[in-house]
Write a protein that holds these residues in place. Structure first.
Motif, PDB file in Angstrom:
ATOM      1  N   GLN A 126       0.827  -1.203   0.000  1.00  0.00           N
ATOM      2  CA  GLN A 126       0.000   0.000   0.000  1.00  0.00           C
ATOM      3  C   GLN A 126       0.861   1.252   0.000  1.00  0.00           C
ATOM      4  O   GLN A 126       1.922   1.282   0.625  1.00  0.00           O
ATOM      5  N   SER A 127       0.372   2.274  -0.671  1.00  0.00           N
ATOM      6  CA  SER A 127       1.102   3.546  -0.708  1.00  0.00           C
ATOM      7  C   SER A 127       0.685   4.476   0.428  1.00  0.00           C
ATOM      8  O   SER A 127       1.371   5.448   0.708  1.00  0.00           O
ATOM      9  N   GLU A 128      -0.451   4.170   1.076  1.00  0.00           N
ATOM     10  CA  GLU A 128      -0.952   5.001   2.163  1.00  0.00           C
ATOM     11  C   GLU A 128      -1.309   4.113   3.353  1.00  0.00           C
ATOM     12  O   GLU A 128      -1.569   2.923   3.187  1.00  0.00           O
ATOM     13  N   THR A 178       0.595   1.230   8.915  1.00  0.00           N
ATOM     14  CA  THR A 178       1.467   1.157   7.752  1.00  0.00           C
ATOM     15  C   THR A 178       2.743   0.431   8.160  1.00  0.00           C
ATOM     16  O   THR A 178       3.001   0.262   9.361  1.00  0.00           O
ATOM     17  N   ALA A 182       7.821   2.318   5.511  1.00  0.00           N
ATOM     18  CA  ALA A 182       7.090   3.137   4.533  1.00  0.00           C
ATOM     19  C   ALA A 182       7.176   4.604   4.933  1.00  0.00           C
ATOM     20  O   ALA A 182       7.235   4.951   6.104  1.00  0.00           O
ATOM     21  N   THR A 183       7.152   5.470   3.938  1.00  0.00           N
ATOM     22  CA  THR A 183       7.126   6.906   4.214  1.00  0.00           C
ATOM     23  C   THR A 183       5.685   7.315   4.396  1.00  0.00           C
ATOM     24  O   THR A 183       4.840   7.003   3.570  1.00  0.00           O
ATOM     25  N   PRO A 185       2.695   9.747   4.271  1.00  0.00           N
ATOM     26  CA  PRO A 185       2.303  11.029   3.687  1.00  0.00           C
ATOM     27  C   PRO A 185       1.551  11.874   4.687  1.00  0.00           C
ATOM     28  O   PRO A 185       0.766  11.356   5.469  1.00  0.00           O
ATOM     29  N   ASP A 193      -2.791  15.239  -3.301  1.00  0.00           N
ATOM     30  CA  ASP A 193      -2.536  14.191  -4.291  1.00  0.00           C
ATOM     31  C   ASP A 193      -3.839  13.634  -4.826  1.00  0.00           C
ATOM     32  O   ASP A 193      -3.978  13.373  -6.013  1.00  0.00           O
TER      33      ASP A 193
END
Length: 200
Positions: A126-128, A178, A182-183, A185, A193
């Motif tokens: 996952q990106s978020e 998360t 992971a970074t 946001p 975004d």
């Protein structure tokens, strides 16, 4: 000087109130998780008891255990008598089809990934950050045969947070999870975004 003293006093009182609220929330969260763990332990004990009864009934009917897992599971005294003699005939004396199906089932059970690894892999993709409900829905859709419950997902997530594998992120009153590497946001960046994606 008086204005600085007033501002310092207000800031101190704000921090005190915030820390007190966070402490109360933390204690409530601990109580909730402990209740869920106790409920899961009770459910596991019930399942183990039912399994032992079923194994005894299975043996009383003169049937061989359907899988290797059933032979290894804890059971009362009748199992101990047959435990030293039954496993060998079930593997060697049984027909090739029966022994193949038993070993195939056992291998399939051991080959299944654990819920911990499933959740870790899902979060890594996952990106978020994701909420417990989102993760539980994803697990349910990806593995409908496992019957994964949201309470079990939440307990697993908290265990991963305790190990440092997963991070807990608060956005307002909501909690998201998360992976540790992971970074994260910022909420404002995530919303901008999303707006650029919709406009594009």
């Amino acid at each position: 000087m008086s204005e600085n003293a007033i501002a310092s006093t207000e800031l101190t009182s704000q921090y005190t109130a915030q820390v007190t609220n966070d402490l109360e929330r933390n204690l409530k969260e601990q109580e909730r998780v402990q209740q869920e763990i106790a409920a899961l332990q009770q459910q596991l004990a019930t399942l183990q008891h039912d399994h032992a009864v079923l194994v005894n009934m299975h043996q009383a009917l003169g049937l061989t255990p359907p899988t290797a897992e059933a032979e290894q599971s804890p059971a009362p005294a009748p199992r101990k008598k047959t435990g030293t003699r039954r496993p060998a005939p079930s593997k060697k004396g049984a027909t090739p089809k029966a022994s193949r199906s038993a070993t195939t089932k056992a291998e399939a059970k051991t080959a299944e990934p654990t819920l911990v690894s499933l959740i870790r892999d899902h979060l890594a993709a996952q990106s978020e950050p994701r909420s417990t409900a989102e993760i539980a829905d994803a697990m349910g859709q990806a593995h409908p045969d496992r019957g994964i419950k949201p309470t079990v997902v939440r307990t697993t997530l908290e265990a991963l947070v305790a190990k440092g594998t997963v991070q807990r992120v608060k956005q307002g009153s909501s909690v998201y999870y998360t992976t540790s590497d992971a970074t994260l946001p910022a909420p404002e960046q995530a919303s901008t975004d999303a707006q650029t994606d919709t406009t594009a």
